[in-house]
Design an enzyme around this catalytic site. Sequence first.
Site, mmCIF file in Angstrom:
data_model
loop_
_atom_site.group_PDB
_atom_site.id
_atom_site.type_symbol
_atom_site.label_atom_id
_atom_site.label_comp_id
_atom_site.label_asym_id
_atom_site.label_seq_id
_atom_site.Cartn_x
_atom_site.Cartn_y
_atom_site.Cartn_z
ATOM 1 N N TYR A 68 -11.796 -1.077 -11.890
ATOM 2 C CA TYR A 68 -12.007 -0.019 -10.767
ATOM 3 C C TYR A 68 -12.817 -0.558 -9.584
ATOM 4 C CZ TYR A 68 -13.302 4.635 -9.190
ATOM 5 O OH TYR A 68 -13.729 5.695 -8.265
ATOM 6 N N ALA A 76 -18.233 13.165 -8.765
ATOM 7 C CA ALA A 76 -18.021 14.538 -8.461
ATOM 8 C C ALA A 76 -17.441 15.280 -9.326
ATOM 9 C CB ALA A 76 -16.973 14.249 -7.142
ATOM 10 N N LYS A 130 -11.711 -0.645 -5.617
ATOM 11 C CA LYS A 130 -12.650 -0.003 -4.592
ATOM 12 C C LYS A 130 -13.409 -0.823 -3.550
ATOM 13 C CE LYS A 130 -11.525 4.256 -6.044
ATOM 14 N NZ LYS A 130 -10.436 5.045 -5.016
ATOM 15 N N ASP A 150 5.677 9.048 -7.090
ATOM 16 C CA ASP A 150 4.710 8.093 -7.565
ATOM 17 C C ASP A 150 4.279 6.965 -6.695
ATOM 18 O OD1 ASP A 150 3.457 5.789 -9.090
ATOM 19 O OD2 ASP A 150 5.126 5.814 -10.554
#
Length: 252
Positions: free
Chosen positions: A150, A183, A154, A57
Site C-alpha cells: 500500500y 479517516a 501511494k 472497474d
Amino acid sequence: MVPRRCLVTGAGRGIGAAVARRLAAQGHAVALTARSADELAAVAADLPGRTLVTAADLTDPDAADLVLGRVEAEFGGAVEVLVLNAGAGTSAPLARTTDEDWARMLELNLTAPFRLLRRALPGMVGQGFGRVVAVASTAAKRGDPYVAAYTASKHGLLGLVRSAAAEVAGSGVTVNAVCPGYADTPMTAATVAAISTATGRTPGQARDVLAGRQPIGRLVDPDEVADAVLLCVASAAITGQGINVDGGAVQS
C-alpha cells in the site's frame, strides 16, 4: 464559481462521496464512478444539479477511455476537474506479502490513476483549464510496518502527481494530492475489524488506537478531506503538492 465538468472516482462512499456532494453543492456537473452501481445511484440521488453515474472497474485497461469518453459525451466537453479517489489497502508483514497483493495495490492505487490522468490531461491542456486532485495518504509520506505494498503504491501516486504537475505547469492545469491520515470511512472500518481480529481488542478499542495516532485524538472526517480537495480545485497557484489532512501526524 464557474460551473465545471467533474469526475470523481471511488464516489460510492467515504471520501469520494463527500467530495461529490461538495462539488455538486457548488453548482458543478458531477460524474461519479466506482464498481458498485447501487452505491453510486444512492449518492447521486442526493446530489443537486447535473449528475452522471457510470459504474466501472478502473483496473480494466479500457476503463479510463470508456469512462472519460462517456462523461465527455454526456457533459459536452473535456473533464475540467478530475478527482482520483478510488483505492484500497492491504496489510501483511513484508515477508508474507504475495505477488497478488503487490500487484493489486499497484494496479488500483497507481496504474488506474495513471491511465485516467494520461487520458484526461490533453483535453485539460487543450482547453487551458484543469484541476486534478489525487487522494493519496500519509502513507505517501512515510513508511509504516505491515503496509509495504500500500505504501509503495501511494508513494508512487504522489510521485506521479509531482511529475505531472511540473509537466503541465503554465498551461492552466494543476495537479495535486491530498494525503489523509486515518479517516472515518469504510476503509478505516475494515482496518479496525482487522486489528480487532488480530489482537483481540474490541472494535471500539481498535478504533481508539487509530484515532490516537493523530495528535488531534480522533479520526479525520471525510468532509475535512473534501475541504482540501476543494481548495485545490479553487486555486490556480497550488500545484505539485501533497497536502496532509491528518490531524498533525505528519508535519511537512
